[in-house]
Design a protein around this motif. Structure first.
Motif, mmCIF file in Angstrom:
data_model
loop_
_atom_site.group_PDB
_atom_site.id
_atom_site.type_symbol
_atom_site.label_atom_id
_atom_site.label_comp_id
_atom_site.label_asym_id
_atom_site.label_seq_id
_atom_site.Cartn_x
_atom_site.Cartn_y
_atom_site.Cartn_z
ATOM 1 N N ARG A 59 0.973 -1.199 -0.035
ATOM 2 C CA ARG A 59 0.067 -0.019 0.023
ATOM 3 C C ARG A 59 0.746 1.315 -0.137
ATOM 4 N N SER A 60 0.437 2.279 -0.452
ATOM 5 C CA SER A 60 1.194 3.654 -0.529
ATOM 6 C C SER A 60 0.067 4.729 0.033
ATOM 7 N N VAL A 61 0.636 5.751 0.816
ATOM 8 C CA VAL A 61 -0.086 6.774 1.145
ATOM 9 C C VAL A 61 0.527 8.056 1.164
ATOM 10 N N ASP A 62 -0.066 9.222 0.999
ATOM 11 C CA ASP A 62 0.609 10.574 0.800
ATOM 12 C C ASP A 62 0.932 11.040 2.241
ATOM 13 N N ALA A 63 2.326 11.094 2.045
ATOM 14 C CA ALA A 63 3.075 11.552 3.446
ATOM 15 C C ALA A 63 2.667 12.868 3.880
ATOM 16 N N THR A 64 2.049 13.662 3.150
ATOM 17 C CA THR A 64 1.764 14.992 3.520
ATOM 18 C C THR A 64 0.293 15.011 4.197
#
Length: 265
Positions: A217-222
């Motif tokens: 999975r990937s998420v927006d770090a901001t």
């Protein structure tokens, strides 16, 4: 005004397409109120650019057909009354159709190219929500200055993950019974988490798959919830769990930012 109206319709059509795309972006980002506003605006502009000319054309065709039908009825009555001259009078000439000027066609083509380029660029940038445009890169830089990506900011590894890491994986000996065969085939895949920080998202996903786990999975770090549509335009700044941890399908979570944003890499 008659000469300018076609160009105004082209401009209205261009902004209608832009508003429709913004409605799609807001829907993807879960902001349905903004999406509804953009959709209503797109429908109004779409009517001015396409709907109204189509309505005028339909009315013109109906008027021409009504005139021809009225002339045919008048000729029929004249023939029955014995007035052959009136009966043989030709039908009225139809009104000439408005011509499409070359300048209008060129302007429409340019507007279509601009809209397509804008949509492609928006997809490449991760479908940012228009309502998030007030966020500044200064705040992002401050966030990463306080928490460098090389130091994991994720919570400690869960007890279940620690148990998987420290305890050896035991495999039951194969038997010929159907129950044991079904249990063996249903065993989850396990792999060792590689170090993927500072890779682009596509390379990081490839590395995790090469280690033996397909889904990550990937998420927006901001924290802005942006969608990673084009994986190669994003950089991994943090990962969970840390390298060397045994993971299963979906356990790997990658925090990412865009290529042109501060990543510390």
């Amino acid at each position: 005004m008659k000469n300018v109206a076609p160009y105004l319709r082209v401009v209205a059509g261009m902004f209608a397409a832009i508003s429709l795309w913004l409605a799609v972006v807001e829907t993807i980002n879960g902001k349905f109120g903004n999406a509804a506003f953009q959709l209503v605006f797109a429908l109004i502009l779409g009517y001015l650019s396409i709907g109204k000319p189509l309505r005028d054309r339909r009315h013109r065709i109906r008027a021409e057909r009504a005139a021809i039908a009225a002339r045919a009825e008048a000729g029929h009555r004249a023939f029955l009354a014995g007035d052959l001259n009136a009966a043989m009078t030709p039908p009225p000439e139809p009104a000439p159709a408005p011509t499409v000027r070359r300048g209008v066609v060129i302007a429409a083509a340019i507007a279509a190219v601009l809209v397509i380029v804008g949509i492609v660029g928006d997809i490449a940038d991760g479908l940012d929500s228009p309502s998030d445009d007030n966020a500044t890169t200064t705040s992002q830089t401050t966030i990463y200055a306080e928490a460098p990506p090389s130091q994991s900011t994720w919570p400690a590894t869960s007890p279940a993950t620690t148990a998987r890491t420290t305890a050896p994986v035991s495999v039951a000996p194969a038997t010929t019974t159907p129950a044991n065969a079904a249990t063996t085939s249903a065993a989850p895949r396990l792999a060792v988490m590689p170090d993927v920080v500072c890779m682009d998202l596509q390379e990081a996903q490839d590395a995790i798959q090469a280690a033996g786990v397909f889904y990550s999975r990937s998420v927006d770090a901001t924290g802005r919830g942006r969608a990673q549509v084009w994986d190669r335009n994003w950089i991994v700044v943090d990962q969970s769990p840390p390298p060397g941890t045994v993971i299963g399908e979906g356990d790997a979570v990658l925090s990412v930012v865009k290529d042109d944003e501060f990543s510390g890499c």
